[in-house]
Design a protein around this motif. Structure first.
Motif: not given
Ligand SMILES: [Zn+2]
Length: 277
Positions: A197-220
């Motif tokens: 659970d999170s609002i969108w936060d640009p700091r999340l992008l810092e954790y993307i280093k490679n091709d990724s499969t991302i499972l994320m809260d998009i309840n908004g």
């Protein structure tokens, strides 16, 4: 020579768990570089408020459970996952939709009377939170608490945690939520990231280093985007930052949804996401 870290079920039932012994028992002495495909089984995709969905939870490789929402026992049953196969559990925030099912999961484990050893990861105050909710569910000083002392290993997580989970090594990803909350990144040939659970936060992008499969809260997506990220955030901010083989799975939603956006998929209960790991 007998390895001093090896424990038998008899020893385990008498002595409290320790971290090293747990790792040795479940992972062996080192990681295997040729790791197989990773399976992420979606047990539920519903947010705290939802229309008939199982609450958000998933299990990796049939043994590493993430979240214990109120209906976790039903979700596990529907997916034919035996509670004795669960070796470790990750709780991202202490919000009811993520941990109010824990007492009933623990009760099922307790009732098995088998020599289980389970690792439980969660934010600061983990043991007090778990003790508190078990007291609420079953009354003060239920025997399950003594049983947990012997069969559970409690590990608090914070923004700097690097630890074993799901047969790999995760690093936590701090979420921007109304309570302390962590997702994680599990690196591999294809990284797996869980943004809880999170609002969108640009700091999340810092954790993307490679091709990724991302499972994320998009309840908004239904307009609740002062607390949760939305499909629009994924389209505008996340997808443009991802490599071409990356995929985003949306979860923690309010109602059944389908995506018309390339590379965005809505996770569905019972679905297995297979990741080249
Ligand atoms: Zn939630």
């Amino acid at each position: 020579m007998k390895d001093p870290l090896q424990t038998t079920p008899e020893m385990r039932s008498k002595s409290p768990l320790d971290k090293q012994a747990w790792s040795q028992q479940h992972y062996g002495s080192g990681f295997n570089d040729a790791r197989p495909l990773m399976n992420v089984k979606i047990l539920g995709n519903g947010g705290a408020l939802n229309e008939g969905l199982r609450f958000n939870a998933f299990i990796i490789n049939g043994q590493s459970l993430v979240e214990t929402p109120p209906d976790i026992c039903s979700s596990l049953y529907e997916n034919a996952i035996k509670v004795e196969n669960i070796q470790e559990i990750f709780i991202s925030p202490f919000h009811g939709d993520h941990y109010f099912g824990f007492p009933y999961l623990a009760l099922k484990q307790f009732a098995l009377k088998k020599p289980l050893s389970v690792r439980l990861l969660g934010p600061r105050g983990l043991k007090n939170r778990i003790t508190g909710i078990i007291d609420l569910a079953f009354g003060d000083h239920h025997p399950i608490l003594d049983w947990m002392e012997e069969h559970y290993l409690f590990e608090e997580i914070d923004e700097n945690t690097r630890c074993n989970f799901a047969q790999g090594q995760i690093s936590t990803v701090p979420m921007n939520h109304i309570v302390e909350n962590y997702g994680f990144r599990l690196p591999g040939k294809m990284d797996f990231l869980y943004f809880s659970d999170s609002i969108w936060d640009p700091r999340l992008l810092e954790y993307i280093k490679n091709d990724s499969t991302i499972l994320m809260d998009i309840n908004g997506s239904e307009g609740n985007n002062s607390i949760h990220a939305s499909e629009r955030d994924v389209v505008e901010h996340l997808l443009p930052a991802l490599g071409e083989n990356s995929l985003v799975y949306g979860t923690h939603v309010q109602q059944y949804r389908e995506s018309s956006v390339p590379k965005l998929i809505y996770a569905q209960a019972g679905e297995t996401i297979v990741i080249q790991h």
